[in-house]
Write a protein that holds these residues in place. Structure first.
Motif, PDB file in Angstrom:
ATOM      1  N   ILE A   1       0.842  -1.213   0.000  1.00 40.60           N
ATOM      2  CA  ILE A   1       0.000   0.000   0.000  1.00 40.60           C
ATOM      3  C   ILE A   1       0.871   1.254   0.000  1.00 40.60           C
ATOM      4  CG2 ILE A   1      -1.652   1.348   1.380  1.00 40.60           C
ATOM      5  CD1 ILE A   1      -2.793  -1.433   2.315  1.00 40.60           C
ATOM      6  N   LEU A   2       1.885   1.282   0.865  1.00 34.60           N
ATOM      7  CA  LEU A   2       2.788   2.428   0.933  1.00 34.60           C
ATOM      8  C   LEU A   2       3.513   2.632  -0.398  1.00 34.60           C
ATOM      9  CD1 LEU A   2       4.356   1.920   4.492  1.00 34.60           C
ATOM     10  CD2 LEU A   2       2.757   3.718   3.788  1.00 34.60           C
ATOM     11  N   PHE A   3       3.895   1.505  -1.040  1.00 38.36           N
ATOM     12  CA  PHE A   3       4.579   1.589  -2.324  1.00 38.36           C
ATOM     13  C   PHE A   3       3.693   2.259  -3.391  1.00 38.36           C
ATOM     14  CE2 PHE A   3       5.202  -0.577  -6.490  1.00 38.36           C
ATOM     15  CZ  PHE A   3       6.458  -0.069  -6.801  1.00 38.36           C
ATOM     16  N   ALA A   4       2.386   2.006  -3.294  1.00 39.53           N
ATOM     17  CA  ALA A   4       1.459   2.549  -4.307  1.00 39.53           C
ATOM     18  C   ALA A   4       1.094   4.021  -4.080  1.00 39.53           C
ATOM     19  CB  ALA A   4       0.185   1.699  -4.338  1.00 39.53           C
ATOM     20  N   ILE A   5       1.183   4.492  -2.825  1.00 38.62           N
ATOM     21  CA  ILE A   5       0.719   5.848  -2.493  1.00 38.62           C
ATOM     22  C   ILE A   5       1.441   6.938  -3.291  1.00 38.62           C
ATOM     23  CG2 ILE A   5       0.686   7.598  -0.644  1.00 38.62           C
ATOM     24  CD1 ILE A   5      -0.138   5.339   1.286  1.00 38.62           C
ATOM     25  N   PRO A   6       2.790   6.977  -3.309  1.00 40.04           N
ATOM     26  CA  PRO A   6       3.452   8.055  -4.066  1.00 40.04           C
ATOM     27  C   PRO A   6       3.129   8.016  -5.552  1.00 40.04           C
ATOM     28  CG  PRO A   6       5.002   6.978  -2.590  1.00 40.04           C
ATOM     29  CD  PRO A   6       3.766   6.146  -2.606  1.00 40.04           C
ATOM     30  N   TRP A   7       2.961   6.831  -6.078  1.00 41.71           N
ATOM     31  CA  TRP A   7       2.691   6.680  -7.510  1.00 41.71           C
ATOM     32  C   TRP A   7       1.281   7.179  -7.848  1.00 41.71           C
ATOM     33  CZ3 TRP A   7      -0.549   2.988 -10.155  1.00 41.71           C
ATOM     34  CH2 TRP A   7      -0.385   3.000 -11.547  1.00 41.71           C
ATOM     35  N   LEU A   8       0.293   6.857  -6.953  1.00 44.49           N
ATOM     36  CA  LEU A   8      -1.092   7.261  -7.204  1.00 44.49           C
ATOM     37  C   LEU A   8      -1.307   8.750  -6.928  1.00 44.49           C
ATOM     38  CD1 LEU A   8      -2.969   4.206  -5.604  1.00 44.49           C
ATOM     39  CD2 LEU A   8      -2.754   4.728  -8.046  1.00 44.49           C
ATOM     40  N   SER A   9      -0.648   9.266  -5.876  1.00 48.80           N
ATOM     41  CA  SER A   9      -0.866  10.664  -5.495  1.00 48.80           C
ATOM     42  C   SER A   9       0.158  11.620  -6.095  1.00 48.80           C
ATOM     43  CB  SER A   9      -0.833  10.804  -3.967  1.00 48.80           C
ATOM     44  OG  SER A   9       0.436  10.386  -3.471  1.00 48.80           O
ATOM     45  N   LYS A  10       1.137  11.038  -6.785  1.00 45.62           N
ATOM     46  CA  LYS A  10       2.182  11.821  -7.446  1.00 45.62           C
ATOM     47  C   LYS A  10       2.934  12.736  -6.463  1.00 45.62           C
ATOM     48  CE  LYS A  10      -0.073  11.687 -11.944  1.00 45.62           C
ATOM     49  NZ  LYS A  10      -0.610  12.452 -13.087  1.00 45.62           N
ATOM     50  N   LEU A  11       3.255  12.182  -5.287  1.00 47.08           N
ATOM     51  CA  LEU A  11       4.029  12.918  -4.290  1.00 47.08           C
ATOM     52  C   LEU A  11       5.456  13.132  -4.780  1.00 47.08           C
ATOM     53  CD1 LEU A  11       2.950  11.187  -0.954  1.00 47.08           C
ATOM     54  CD2 LEU A  11       2.347  13.491  -1.700  1.00 47.08           C
ATOM     55  N   ASP A  12       6.103  14.116  -4.219  1.00 49.78           N
ATOM     56  CA  ASP A  12       7.477  14.407  -4.613  1.00 49.78           C
ATOM     57  C   ASP A  12       8.271  14.867  -3.391  1.00 49.78           C
ATOM     58  OD1 ASP A  12       9.611  14.581  -6.253  1.00 49.78           O
ATOM     59  OD2 ASP A  12       8.822  16.185  -7.540  1.00 49.78           O
ATOM     60  N   GLY A  13       9.565  14.933  -3.543  1.00 51.36           N
ATOM     61  CA  GLY A  13      10.433  15.457  -2.494  1.00 51.36           C
ATOM     62  C   GLY A  13      10.511  14.554  -1.282  1.00 51.36           C
ATOM     63  N   ILE A  14      10.609  15.194  -0.105  1.00 53.20           N
ATOM     64  CA  ILE A  14      10.805  14.447   1.146  1.00 53.20           C
ATOM     65  C   ILE A  14       9.629  13.526   1.477  1.00 53.20           C
ATOM     66  CG2 ILE A  14      11.080  14.678   3.659  1.00 53.20           C
ATOM     67  CD1 ILE A  14      12.764  17.159   3.133  1.00 53.20           C
ATOM     68  N   PRO A  15       8.368  13.951   1.303  1.00 55.12           N
ATOM     69  CA  PRO A  15       7.244  13.029   1.577  1.00 55.12           C
ATOM     70  C   PRO A  15       7.345  11.732   0.752  1.00 55.12           C
ATOM     71  CG  PRO A  15       6.431  15.262   1.353  1.00 55.12           C
ATOM     72  CD  PRO A  15       7.870  15.300   0.942  1.00 55.12           C
ATOM     73  N   ARG A  16       7.698  11.896  -0.502  1.00 57.35           N
ATOM     74  CA  ARG A  16       7.848  10.712  -1.390  1.00 57.35           C
ATOM     75  C   ARG A  16       8.939   9.794  -0.849  1.00 57.35           C
ATOM     76  NH1 ARG A  16      11.233   9.926  -5.979  1.00 57.35           N
ATOM     77  NH2 ARG A  16      10.382   8.420  -7.486  1.00 57.35           N
ATOM     78  N   PHE A  17      10.098  10.369  -0.524  1.00 55.20           N
ATOM     79  CA  PHE A  17      11.219   9.578   0.004  1.00 55.20           C
ATOM     80  C   PHE A  17      10.835   8.892   1.318  1.00 55.20           C
ATOM     81  CE2 PHE A  17      14.761   9.484   3.057  1.00 55.20           C
ATOM     82  CZ  PHE A  17      15.575   8.536   2.444  1.00 55.20           C
ATOM     83  N   THR A  18      10.133   9.638   2.199  1.00 52.70           N
ATOM     84  CA  THR A  18       9.764   9.106   3.513  1.00 52.70           C
ATOM     85  C   THR A  18       8.861   7.878   3.390  1.00 52.70           C
ATOM     86  OG1 THR A  18       9.936  11.332   4.452  1.00 52.70           O
ATOM     87  CG2 THR A  18       8.746   9.684   5.747  1.00 52.70           C
ATOM     88  N   ILE A  19       7.873   7.972   2.516  1.00 51.46           N
ATOM     89  CA  ILE A  19       6.919   6.851   2.346  1.00 51.46           C
ATOM     90  C   ILE A  19       7.633   5.629   1.756  1.00 51.46           C
ATOM     91  CG2 ILE A  19       4.874   6.081   1.078  1.00 51.46           C
ATOM     92  CD1 ILE A  19       3.731   8.909   1.449  1.00 51.46           C
ATOM     93  N   TYR A  20       8.460   5.870   0.749  1.00 51.86           N
ATOM     94  CA  TYR A  20       9.206   4.744   0.149  1.00 51.86           C
ATOM     95  C   TYR A  20      10.159   4.113   1.177  1.00 51.86           C
ATOM     96  CZ  TYR A  20       7.681   5.350  -4.701  1.00 51.86           C
ATOM     97  OH  TYR A  20       6.922   5.383  -5.850  1.00 51.86           O
ATOM     98  N   LEU A  21      10.789   4.953   1.990  1.00 50.90           N
ATOM     99  CA  LEU A  21      11.703   4.432   3.012  1.00 50.90           C
ATOM    100  C   LEU A  21      10.948   3.587   4.037  1.00 50.90           C
ATOM    101  CD1 LEU A  21      14.567   4.336   4.190  1.00 50.90           C
ATOM    102  CD2 LEU A  21      14.007   6.409   5.515  1.00 50.90           C
ATOM    103  N   ALA A  22       9.759   4.059   4.447  1.00 45.89           N
ATOM    104  CA  ALA A  22       8.936   3.299   5.405  1.00 45.89           C
ATOM    105  C   ALA A  22       8.539   1.948   4.814  1.00 45.89           C
ATOM    106  CB  ALA A  22       7.689   4.109   5.765  1.00 45.89           C
ATOM    107  N   ALA A  23       8.129   1.961   3.545  1.00 45.51           N
ATOM    108  CA  ALA A  23       7.764   0.706   2.874  1.00 45.51           C
ATOM    109  C   ALA A  23       8.955  -0.242   2.816  1.00 45.51           C
ATOM    110  CB  ALA A  23       7.252   1.010   1.462  1.00 45.51           C
ATOM    111  N   TYR A  24      10.119   0.333   2.523  1.00 43.05           N
ATOM    112  CA  TYR A  24      11.341  -0.473   2.405  1.00 43.05           C
ATOM    113  C   TYR A  24      11.736  -1.101   3.741  1.00 43.05           C
ATOM    114  CZ  TYR A  24      16.205  -1.720   1.474  1.00 43.05           C
ATOM    115  OH  TYR A  24      17.388  -2.410   1.347  1.00 43.05           O
TER     116      TYR A  24
END
Length: 698
Positions: free
Chosen positions: A103-126
């Motif tokens: 779910i976390l992996f899909a959020i930045p892609w669906l919401s088109k987040l960028d910058g630190i929020p994008r990195f933070t979500i991907y890092l949490a998923a990882y």
């Protein structure tokens, strides 16, 4: 020298299995260690028995260091399939990890987040999906065993993050975990399929005790006890039927689907299934010595004798991964540092290399293929004692047969009796029967049966059996000789020779030849077609060795179309001739026999094949393959199974290495991405494992 067995419950990593085997072999005091990933059994031979406890502790420490979740169980005597947590059997926590990370992996892609929020979500998923793998990689690094899938995935995905490829770093770890799950399902499916083929172990026995029937474990029943077998139940132990009659399904043991009638006095074997009537059986062997225990032991222990291809892959895997890792290092450093190319681009290519470099597809699928072939063979009554012997069947181009009990039934009947020097035929038969009364040889037994009278053994003194020649005994004060021509030549007794297609037994009394008994044997049913079938499988040369006279042996070989024949042989003669055959043969030489006298020849052959149903324990012990039905036609079927298994193993090797090589080349040129790399690792493993399941098909 002592051997002990450890069960490694929950061992799911083929690469770790290889490391555990390697490190166990390096322990001081260990002569040899073999770990089979399919059965999860570690067999260890130690030089000094008193060091066993210390060595077991060292092994436990090795396992704890490499695979903390694996439970080491001592003194495992059979394959265990019902583990608490098998690879692929994810608990709720594991499922939640995959779902949350996905779910976390899909959020930045669906919401088109960028910058630190994008990195933070991907890092949490990882961190959620990959933390366990990273911890294992760090532990292995400190244990000086870095080159495994945990290390490779950690470096590749952390590298992806370092160059800003966050989605691919998470995706590789996520899909790797999902792929591992499906790979585990495939492995477990294979294991269960194989275990179902050899699921012949009886669960209980109905023991008759003090007029009552009590249900006990077969291990609690003793020789001489009486058990009841009801319709539909498995016969739990070997024994003799003393009450009742029925038909039994013997396919579990012999592979033959045709029901067999049994009556009072007939022998039944553990693993048979009672079809109809209630029968009472007097137990002849304890459970540990029963047929079903022997079969399970042979099949389960077969995994410890690895085929040459398995040994090659194990050695190959040890060098393959480090070589690819160093090539990846070179790809990542040389073009960017020395030639000035973009570091991110070439680092990405290096990470693609790392993902592909795990040889799991080969390390898992090849043992599964051989074990599946062994399971398939056992289902049709062919017990192969190791993958090396199954693979060796592919290379057999010469088969040497014993005659009696192998080509012929080994059931002899007296057909004619000739008498000389004033002695009647009745006297000749009487002396021969008395002389043979202690013998276990089929010919001797046939003479005793033909006599049809009670034998008074008090008349016999100084009995001596002369191997390969006959009997010498003192009967009623007279020196009597019963045997073949060689026996009489040794005693300087002149005989009147008789031409016969059967076996000729000469009888002498006090230095004079007084009679000749002709004993005939019958060819086994379908033996002519069986020899033809064996030749059609690529066997170029067939030879028969016999203790019978040359003329008899030649007559039989001509009827069944065997190429060469040797007669008048003693056991030591058979070994000598077999050694000569092995020297002049380019391929492997198999010997097929059933008697005690065949044990030395079975042991000397490249592949010894024993006729197991009626064969001696010595022959079965000395052999590499056991045919449970005494049918030589099963040899052709065994060769076909061996060829099918080899074909599947080669397919897996070519497919796995081919795909990996292609993706490695594409990755080096920057064409392949991590998505293709994940397929080349996990996807190829799953396909190769599922292909291995086909080895179960007969």
């Amino acid at each position: 020298m002592k051997e002990f067995i450890l069960g490694l419950e929950g061992l799911n990593c083929a690469g770790c299995a290889s490391k555990i085997e390697k490190l166990t072999n390096e322990i001081d005091g260990v002569d040899n260690a073999t770990l089979d990933f399919v059965t999860k059994k570690l067999r260890v031979e130690v030089v000094e028995e008193d060091r066993t406890t210390g060595i077991i502790e060292e092994i436990k420490n090795i396992v704890k260091r490499l695979e903390p979740g694996v439970n080491v169980v001592e003194e495992i005597t059979s394959v265990q399939y019902n583990h608490h947590h098998e690879h692929g059997d994810l608990d709720k926590r594991d499922i939640m990890k995959i779902l949350i990370s996905g779910i976390l992996f899909a959020i930045p892609w669906l919401s088109k987040l960028d910058g630190i929020p994008r990195f933070t979500i991907y890092l949490a998923a990882y961190v959620i999906i990959g933390s366990e793998i990273i911890i294992k990689a760090i532990k292995n690094l400190f244990a000086k065993q870095p080159f495994d899938e945990n290390f490779l995935m950690t470096v590749a995905t952390l590298g992806a993050f370092a160059i800003g490829e966050y989605p691919e770093g998470v995706a590789v770890m996520l899909f790797y975990q999902i792929g591992e799950f499906f790979q585990g399902l495939a492995v477990n499916h294979s294991r269960k399929s194989i275990s179902s083929l050899i699921d012949i172990r009886p669960d209980y026995a109905n023991l008759e005790k003090d007029g009552e029937i009590i249900i006990v474990s077969p291990k609690e029943v003793h020789v001489g006890d009486r058990i009841i077998v009801k319709p539909g139940e498995k016969v739990p132990l070997d024994g003799i039927v003393i009450e009742g009659k029925s038909t039994v399904d013997t396919s579990n043991i012999t592979g033959e689907p045709v029901p067999k009638e049994i009556n009072i006095g007939d022998r039944v074997l553990s693993g048979f299934i009672n079809n109809e009537g209630l029968i009472k059986v007097e137990v002849e062997k304890q459970f540990k010595d029963s047929t079903v225990s022997k079969i399970l032991d042979l099949v389960e222990n077969a995994a410890s004798r690895k085929a040459p291809t398995e040994n090659f892959i194990t050695k190959f895997a040890r060098y393959y991964t480090p070589v690819v890792v160093f090539i990846a290092l070179a790809i990542g450093i040389i073009p960017s540092v020395l030639l000035g190319y973009n570091i991110s681009d070439w680092a990405y290519r290096a990470f693609v290399f790392l993902v592909i470099s795990c040889p799991c597809a080969l390390v898992i699928s090849i043992p599964l293929g051989f074990f599946g072939g062994i399971g398939a063979a056992s289902k049709v009554g062919i017990l192969v004692k190791g993958g090396n012997y199954l693979e060796g069947l592919n290379e057999v181009d010469t088969i040497v047969f014993d005659k009696t009990g192998t080509i012929t039934k080994g059931i002899f009947k007296v057909t004619t009796i000739d008498s000389y020097n004033g002695v009647t035929e009745e006297e000749v038969l009487e002396l021969a029967a008395l002389g043979e009364s202690f013998s276990n040889h089929p010919i001797g037994k046939s003479i005793v049966e033909a006599y049809e009278k009670e034998i008074d053994k008090t008349r016999i003194d100084n009995y001596r059996e002369i191997p390969g020649k006959g009997i010498e005994a003192e009967i009623d004060g007279n020196m009597v000789f019963v045997g073949n021509k060689k026996l009489f030549e040794d005693q300087n007794i002149k005989i009147t020779e008789k031409a016969s297609i059967g076996t000729t037994v000469y009888v002498g009394k006090n230095g004079v030849h007084i009679g000749t008994i002709e004993v005939s044997d019958e060819l086994k049913e379908g033996v002519i077609e069986d020899i033809r079938s064996i030749k059609s499988e690529g066997v170029k040369r067939t030879i028969m060795l016999s203790g019978d006279k040359e003329e008899t042996a030649k007559k039989v070989s001509k009827i069944v179309d065997i190429d060469e024949v040797y007669g008048n042989l003693l056991p030591q003669d058979k070994v000598k001739i077999l050694e000569e055959i092995i020297k002049e043969t380019r391929g492997k030489v198999a010997f097929v026999g059933d008697g005690v006298n065949d044990a030395p020849v079975l042991a000397r052959a490249d592949i010894g094949i024993a006729m197991g149903a009626l064969g001696s324990d010595a022959a079965i012990e000395a052999s590499n393959i056991v045919i449970m039905t005494d049918e030589i036609g099963k040899i052709a079927k065994g060769i076909r199974i061996a060829k099918n298994t080899k074909k599947i193993v080669v397919q897996n090797i070519v497919f796995a290495l081919g795909v990996k090589l292609i993706v490695l080349v594409l990755g080096a040129f920057g064409i392949a991405t991590m998505w293709e790399a994940v397929f080349a690792d996990v996807g190829v493993s799953i396909i190769a494992i599922l292909n291995s399941v086909r080895a179960l098909k007969i």
